[in-house]
Design a protein around this motif. Structure first.
Motif: not given
Length: 216
Positions: A152-177
């Motif tokens: 999931i992290q590898s196919i995130l849009h580049e603008r989000y890969r280093s974004d520390s916004t909580p939503f990005v972390g929840y997005y990755v966790a949601f799809y990974a699970q």
């Protein structure tokens, strides 16, 4: 002719060494199969070393030649799977959403995902046992973080890969699970779908919107 060099000191017999290696491989294979069967039948916590040796038709001495205890046996086989999965990390680093979309547009399975499901099928019996109710609750998160989270992290849009916004972390966790759930369901239902079909399903799940066709 004996294996005695000019120095007069015998060297190790290569045939004997080969036979010993084959015995070790057979013993570990027998214990691997016994562990899977017993985890499915009783659950790991209820298994003893005696149970494993009886099911594998080995004596306790042979077991303790290779493993400290049943926990070390399980950890060894789990670590072997995790080591094998490291092979996919390089391919994950080269993954982009653009590449994924290109294959999706052509309705072709991503080769990386096909290869991944091929490997998961090879390890299907062990994974089903260790991820099941009688297995190891710690292994699922390891598998998720090694493959699903990195995917999931590898196919995130580049603008989000280093974004520390909580939503990005929840997005990755949601799809990974969610993708760990996809793998678990495939294992639980007998892996009837081919690796190519599972690759297409995994790709479609990431992009599907309400009302989209569910045909692959």
């Amino acid at each position: 002719m004996s294996d005695v060099p000019a120095s007069g000191v015998p060297t190790a017999c290569p045939v004997a060494s080969f036979c010993e290696d084959r015995r070790i491989v057979r013993s570990k294979k027998a214990l691997h199969d016994a562990l899977i069967a017993l985890m499915e039948e009783r659950g790991f916590d209820a298994i003893t070393v005696n149970d494993l040796c009886a099911r594998a038709d080995l004596n306790r001495g042979t077991f303790y030649n290779h493993f400290r205890d049943k926990e070390n046996l399980l950890a060894t086989f789990e670590d072997e799977v995790m080591h094998d999965l490291e092979h996919f990390q390089t391919q994950l680093q080269d993954m982009t959403v653009r590449k994924l979309l290109a294959y999706r547009t052509r309705k072709k399975p991503l080769p990386f995902l096909v290869e991944l499901f091929d490997y998961l099928r090879e390890q299907g019996a062990f994974l089903h046992a260790v991820l099941g109710p009688g297995g190891d609750v710690r292994f699922g998160p390891r598998l998720r973080d090694s493959i699903c989270t990195n995917l999931i992290q590898s196919i995130l849009h580049e603008r989000y890969r280093s974004d520390s916004t909580p939503f990005v972390g929840y997005y990755v966790a949601f799809y990974a699970q969610a993708y760990l759930g996809v793998i678990s369901r495939w294992l639980d239902t007998g892996m009837h779908e081919s690796s190519e079909e599972m690759a297409l399903i995994a790709m479609k799940l990431f992009f599907i919107k309400p009302g989209d066709t569910i045909k692959l």
